[in-house]
Design an enzyme around this catalytic site. Structure first.
Site, PDB file in Angstrom:
ATOM      1  CG  ASP A 204     -20.032  -0.641 -19.519  1.00  0.00           C
ATOM      2  OD1 ASP A 204     -19.590  -0.833 -20.536  1.00  0.00           O
ATOM      3  OD2 ASP A 204     -21.427  -0.310 -19.324  1.00  0.00           O
ATOM      4  CG  ASP A 206     -21.998  -3.839 -20.986  1.00  0.00           C
ATOM      5  OD1 ASP A 206     -22.590  -2.859 -20.287  1.00  0.00           O
ATOM      6  OD2 ASP A 206     -21.068  -3.303 -21.762  1.00  0.00           O
ATOM      7  CG  ASP A 328     -24.126  -1.699 -17.152  1.00  0.00           C
ATOM      8  OD1 ASP A 328     -24.355  -0.997 -16.241  1.00  0.00           O
ATOM      9  OD2 ASP A 328     -24.055  -1.163 -18.321  1.00  0.00           O
TER      10      ASP A 328
HETATM   11  P1  GTP Z   1     -18.346   0.749 -24.325  1.00  0.00           P
HETATM   12  O1  GTP Z   1     -19.081   0.408 -22.967  1.00  0.00           O
HETATM   13  O2  GTP Z   1     -18.185   2.121 -24.258  1.00  0.00           O
HETATM   14  O3  GTP Z   1     -17.166   0.031 -24.466  1.00  0.00           O
HETATM   15  O4  GTP Z   1     -19.596   0.251 -25.604  1.00  0.00           O
HETATM   16  P2  GTP Z   1     -20.808  -0.564 -25.272  1.00  0.00           P
HETATM   17  O5  GTP Z   1     -21.275  -1.073 -26.528  1.00  0.00           O
HETATM   18  O6  GTP Z   1     -20.356  -1.717 -24.592  1.00  0.00           O
HETATM   19  O7  GTP Z   1     -21.882   0.303 -24.720  1.00  0.00           O
HETATM   20  P3  GTP Z   1     -22.962   0.245 -23.461  1.00  0.00           P
HETATM   21  O8  GTP Z   1     -21.982  -0.622 -22.366  1.00  0.00           O
HETATM   22  O9  GTP Z   1     -23.226   1.532 -23.300  1.00  0.00           O
HETATM   23  O10 GTP Z   1     -23.994  -0.812 -24.032  1.00  0.00           O
HETATM   24  C1  GTP Z   1     -23.974  -2.085 -24.486  1.00  0.00           C
HETATM   25  C2  GTP Z   1     -25.233  -2.363 -25.047  1.00  0.00           C
HETATM   26  O11 GTP Z   1     -26.262  -2.567 -24.345  1.00  0.00           O
HETATM   27  C3  GTP Z   1     -25.499  -1.506 -26.287  1.00  0.00           C
HETATM   28  O12 GTP Z   1     -25.847  -2.585 -27.164  1.00  0.00           O
HETATM   29  C4  GTP Z   1     -26.840  -0.912 -25.578  1.00  0.00           C
HETATM   30  O13 GTP Z   1     -27.805  -0.705 -26.637  1.00  0.00           O
HETATM   31  C5  GTP Z   1     -27.435  -1.614 -24.847  1.00  0.00           C
HETATM   32  N1  GTP Z   1     -28.109  -0.994 -23.566  1.00  0.00           N
HETATM   33  C6  GTP Z   1     -27.684  -0.094 -22.763  1.00  0.00           C
HETATM   34  N2  GTP Z   1     -28.466   0.474 -22.019  1.00  0.00           N
HETATM   35  C7  GTP Z   1     -29.561  -0.331 -22.267  1.00  0.00           C
HETATM   36  C8  GTP Z   1     -30.864  -0.577 -21.494  1.00  0.00           C
HETATM   37  O14 GTP Z   1     -31.382   0.174 -20.746  1.00  0.00           O
HETATM   38  N3  GTP Z   1     -31.959  -1.688 -22.093  1.00  0.00           N
HETATM   39  C9  GTP Z   1     -31.288  -2.390 -23.079  1.00  0.00           C
HETATM   40  N4  GTP Z   1     -32.195  -3.297 -23.443  1.00  0.00           N
HETATM   41  N5  GTP Z   1     -30.365  -2.456 -23.796  1.00  0.00           N
HETATM   42  C10 GTP Z   1     -29.308  -1.209 -23.271  1.00  0.00           C
HETATM   43 MN    MN Z   2     -20.172  -1.448 -22.286  1.00  0.00          MN
HETATM   44 MN    MN Z   3     -23.201  -0.879 -20.373  1.00  0.00          MN
END
Ligand code: GTP
Ligand code: MN
Ligand code: MN
Length: 404
Positions: A204, A206, A328
């Protein structure tokens, strides 16, 4: 027999947040195997085992060279008996029976497919499997009740399981930036998650959004969502108040402005880039010219691709011109921005280890909102990630080295 003196011994600190873990991993075979077992444990709701495998994988990711002998692992942290057995199997036999049989297992395959649907977690997938649902076809036929997220997830399944590229993340960044600037000039957008850590692809995209003047960010998320929706950029969105660590926060439960911490899980409709569309046309023209130059080529060409190319020249392309991408969005007040940035940059294990370090070593509670010192009974302010690492007594680790 390997000469002990020639064996490279590794040394790694216990907590992932004490280590510099870049994307260049010298032990992908081993870490892929351990990550698969971690995933299987998580999908089976055995979180303890999941974390143990994640920690073991993270130690191997931090090594400066490939592991070639078990003796090199002596004294390394986080390598339990189970992980060591898997590593040994792979070093000796090139594969681990446990990993291979997990990969092949019908249950694991079904859990992967079903939880691969946006909005479906391990619990739901398990319930469906017990009802005899193992794949998307069976799910569609079953008449199982799907919530709005799951409906969108199922509808865009193929798009969403495709990795997001950096170029796509950049295109979405531009859109989000325009949305944010339009509804609140002066507001700031930061790309977080895996792309901030330097990854070239992700599941995704972020974003963290804030405004330099505290309070100006209140009510911002609905405005952003409205702007995006009115321009047709959203296929799905659900905005919620962030409740991620609210319950766990305990004494570190921050002030009322926590209510302002909003998050939007969305699916973007990303148009194919115009340049890319033009390039496709140019290529098509070239192909057509070269086809004309060769007399026999009409028969050599695959008739189907040929007619497709000709079709594309005269008519709008028949293929879809957009794709679905998970995005996100998080809005944070500036006073919590450093904590939110650190918390949303990841990796997940790095975050978990930061909180474990804070709690166990420093008697502090860290969240994406604040850092609370249990001994001093007070919050520790921070305006940057560097300051948070300093409060925690840790060397600063930049995002590109948080790939634990
Ligand atoms: P990919 O998207 O698979 O490339 O990996 P990513 O590291 O970007 O993972 P992800 O998008 O799932 O999460 C990004 C960061 O947001 C991570 O450090 C998670 O711990 C954090 N995160 C995800 N969900 C939540 C949440 O509900 N609350 C908080 N505070 N942090 C979150
Ligand atoms: Mn991500
Ligand atoms: Mn995410």
């Amino acid at each position: 027999q390997i000469n002990e003196a020639e064996v490279v011994l590794f040394s790694v600190p216990s907590y992932a947040c004490q280590r510099r873990t870049t994307l260049d991993n010298h032990n992908t075979t081993l870490t892929d195997a351990l990550s698969l077992l971690a995933e299987n444990a998580e999908l089976s709701e055995e979180d303890g085992r999941g974390v143990a495998f994640r920690r073991a994988a993270a130690v191997l990711k931090a090594l400066p060279a490939p592991v070639t002998a078990m003796s090199q692992l002596r004294g390394l942290p986080c390598l339990g008996d189970h992980s060591l057995r898997v590593i040994k199997d792979i070093l000796e036999n090139e594969a681990s029976d446990e990993v291979e049989s997990t990969k092949q297992s019908e249950r694991f395959k079904a859990l992967k497919v079903l939880t691969g649907i946006f909005g479906v977690g391990a619990k739901t997938a398990d319930r469906w499997i017990r009802d005899g649902i193992h794949n998307l076809h069976q799910l569609r036929e079953s008449g199982a009740a799907l919530n709005r997220a799951q409906q969108a997830g199922l509808e865009h399944y193929d798009d969403l399981k495709q990795q997001v590229t950096k170029a796509e993340a950049d295109a979405i960044t531009e859109i989000v930036q325009e949305a944010v600037i339009s509804v609140l000039p002066g507001a700031q957008v930061v790309l977080t998650g895996g792309f901030r850590r330097g990854k070239q692809t992700g599941h995704d995209v972020d974003f963290l959004i804030t405004h330099p003047e505290e309070g100006r960010e209140v009510g911002l998320m609905p405005k952003i969502v409205f702007w995006l929706e009115s321009k047709g950029f959203l296929l799905y969105q659900k905005t919620t108040r962030n409740s991620y660590l609210e319950v766990k926060d305990g004494p570190g439960r921050p002030s009322s402005n926590m209510d302002r911490f909003e998050r939007c899980l969305s699916i973007f409709k990303l148009a194919e880039k115009e340049e890319r569309a033009i390039k496709v046309t140019e290529n098509t023209v070239k192909t057509k010219d070269s086809v004309r130059d060769h007399t026999q080529s009409e028969t050599d060409q695959d008739p189907q691709s040929h007619s497709y190319e000709r079709h594309e020249l005269t008519n709008p392309p028949v293929h879809r011109r957009w794709r679905a991408v998970r995005v996100d969005l998080v809005v944070s007040p500036i006073s919590q921005f450093a904590f939110a940035l650190l918390g949303w940059t990841g990796s997940k294990l790095f975050e978990r280890e930061l909180r474990r370090w804070a709690g166990h070593v420093k008697a502090m509670s860290l969240s994406s909102h604040a850092l609370y010192d249990n001994k001093q009974s007070r919050y520790l302010r921070a305006a940057s990630e560097e300051e948070i690492f300093a409060h925690l007594g840790l060397e600063y680790i930049p995002p590109s080295e948080r790939n634990a």
